[in-house]
Write a protein that holds these residues in place. Structure first.
Motif, PDB file in Angstrom:
ATOM      1  N   UNK A  40       0.796  -1.227   0.000  1.00 60.51           N
ATOM      2  CA  UNK A  40       0.000   0.000   0.000  1.00 60.51           C
ATOM      3  C   UNK A  40       0.833   1.283   0.000  1.00 60.51           C
ATOM      4  N   UNK A  41       2.152   1.171   0.267  1.00 56.71           N
ATOM      5  CA  UNK A  41       2.997   2.366   0.219  1.00 56.71           C
ATOM      6  C   UNK A  41       3.678   2.546  -1.139  1.00 56.71           C
ATOM      7  N   UNK A  42       3.888   1.457  -1.861  1.00 58.86           N
ATOM      8  CA  UNK A  42       4.619   1.514  -3.128  1.00 58.86           C
ATOM      9  C   UNK A  42       3.790   0.982  -4.298  1.00 58.86           C
ATOM     10  N   UNK A  43       3.204  -0.212  -4.126  1.00 54.72           N
ATOM     11  CA  UNK A  43       2.499  -0.865  -5.228  1.00 54.72           C
ATOM     12  C   UNK A  43       1.207  -0.134  -5.586  1.00 54.72           C
ATOM     13  N   UNK A  44       0.405   0.241  -4.578  1.00 54.14           N
ATOM     14  CA  UNK A  44      -0.878   0.904  -4.847  1.00 54.14           C
ATOM     15  C   UNK A  44      -0.717   2.221  -5.602  1.00 54.14           C
ATOM     16  N   UNK A  45       0.181   3.133  -5.169  1.00 52.81           N
ATOM     17  CA  UNK A  45       0.375   4.372  -5.947  1.00 52.81           C
ATOM     18  C   UNK A  45       0.857   4.111  -7.372  1.00 52.81           C
ATOM     19  N   UNK A  46       1.600   3.011  -7.574  1.00 57.58           N
ATOM     20  CA  UNK A  46       2.057   2.647  -8.917  1.00 57.58           C
ATOM     21  C   UNK A  46       0.904   2.112  -9.761  1.00 57.58           C
ATOM     22  N   UNK A  47       0.043   1.297  -9.143  1.00 59.70           N
ATOM     23  CA  UNK A  47      -1.024   0.631  -9.886  1.00 59.70           C
ATOM     24  C   UNK A  47      -2.191   1.547 -10.217  1.00 59.70           C
ATOM     25  N   UNK A  48      -2.457   2.534  -9.362  1.00 54.88           N
ATOM     26  CA  UNK A  48      -3.619   3.404  -9.591  1.00 54.88           C
ATOM     27  C   UNK A  48      -3.658   4.012 -10.990  1.00 54.88           C
ATOM     28  N   UNK A  49      -2.600   4.727 -11.437  1.00 57.97           N
ATOM     29  CA  UNK A  49      -2.656   5.295 -12.786  1.00 57.97           C
ATOM     30  C   UNK A  49      -2.683   4.227 -13.880  1.00 57.97           C
ATOM     31  N   UNK A  50      -2.018   3.091 -13.639  1.00 48.22           N
ATOM     32  CA  UNK A  50      -2.005   2.012 -14.632  1.00 48.22           C
ATOM     33  C   UNK A  50      -3.408   1.431 -14.797  1.00 48.22           C
TER      34      UNK A  50
END
Length: 311
Positions: A278-288
């Motif tokens: 939730x600190x790294x993967x979620x911010x990466x996945x949201x725009x994708x």
């Protein structure tokens, strides 16, 4: 009672991810790539929403704020993480540790509130389509966004101030890649029962209430979708909220794994890995997720590309 000869710690040593030396540079460049892609992807969404007239709607306005929240989160977490990967740990001041926890809490709380607001937008659009333009007007959108930001800063501040007033006698080592609440409290020699009570209250406001609001909203959304006679109509309506639902599942799923699954017998490495979700993967996945599953965003990108080719 804390003994008088025990000094208050002023420095915190973050151990970081403690990766094998042979893959240190690989992990470093992987996180650096994730950081760059996350920042660029979220800035791209913000720019698209701002410049594309076709995206001037409440849903995309809220999405741009979600991207801003993701930028705040990764900028707070990843630079220090990159440093700990290279140096096998770093030493920061106690005040910097508390500051990192504060902005981490703000960005996480903001994400919860924004996902709830976005869910309300989808609820009105699907369950009350005739009232959508009247209900989700320009003024209400700004009121909701300002409320989300103000609540995030205030709620986390109410929690952070008592934490900073505790007496911390050590050890001065945190076996994590950022200053989370539980590792910080483990360093305290004070009675933290009042703080834990406040943590529970803040968790209810920041996480539990938004989560159940989202669940209730989606129950009504799903019921409305099933009332649509044609399968094509159902798929078309569901596609308007599928991206949001995917992000909600990833975000809340990772939070549940980290904070609600019992940690007894759970190694520090597992906790760190789950925290990465939730600190790294979620911010990466949201725009994708929103870019791949949203036709309007794809059209906006294609329009910009076509204009560049013409120029």
């Amino acid at each position: 009672m804390v003994e008088k000869n025990v000094s208050h710690i002023t420095k915190i040593h973050l151990l970081g991810l403690q990766t094998p030396h042979s893959i240190t540079f690989l992990i470093f460049f992987l996180f650096l790539l994730i950081y760059c892609v996350t920042i660029c992807g979220n800035f791209l969404i913000i720019a698209l929403v701002y410049y594309s007239k076709s995206l001037h709607s409440p849903m995309y306005f809220f999405l741009s704020q979600l991207s801003l929240s993701d930028i705040l989160l990764v900028t707070n977490i990843l630079p220090n993480t990159l440093h700990t990967v290279l140096m096998k740990g770093i030493t920061i001041s106690f005040s910097d540790c508390i500051t990192q926890f504060y902005f981490f809490g703000v960005s996480e709380g903001l994400e919860c509130f924004l996902l709830t607001v976005m869910c309300y937008d989808r609820y009105v659009a699907i369950c009350k389509p005739l009232h959508y333009s009247l209900t989700m007007n320009f003024q209400l959108c700004w009121v909701l966004i300002i409320t989300c930001w103000v609540l995030s800063f205030l709620v986390v501040l109410i929690l952070t101030l008592p934490v900073s007033q505790l007496y911390f006698c050590g050890p001065d080592i945190i076996n994590h890649f950022f200053c989370d609440l539980d590792p910080i409290l483990q360093l305290s020699c004070s009675d933290a029962s009042n703080v834990l009570l406040e943590v529970t209250l803040m968790a209810v406001i920041n996480v539990v209430i938004p989560f159940f609001t989202i669940i209730i909203s989606y129950v009504y959304i799903i019921i409305t979708i099933f009332k649509i006679p044609s399968i094509t109509g159902r798929q078309k309506v569901f596609s308007t909220c599928s991206s949001h639902l995917t992000v909600v599942c990833i975000y809340y799923g990772s939070i549940v794994c980290v904070y609600l699954v019992p940690r007894r017998g759970q190694s520090g490495d597992i906790t760190k890995f789950l925290s990465l979700l939730y600190t790294v993967v979620t911010p990466l996945m949201n725009p994708i997720i929103y870019s791949l599953r949203n036709k309007d965003l794809k059209k906006a990108v294609n329009k910009i590309n076509n204009n560049k080719i013409i120029i």
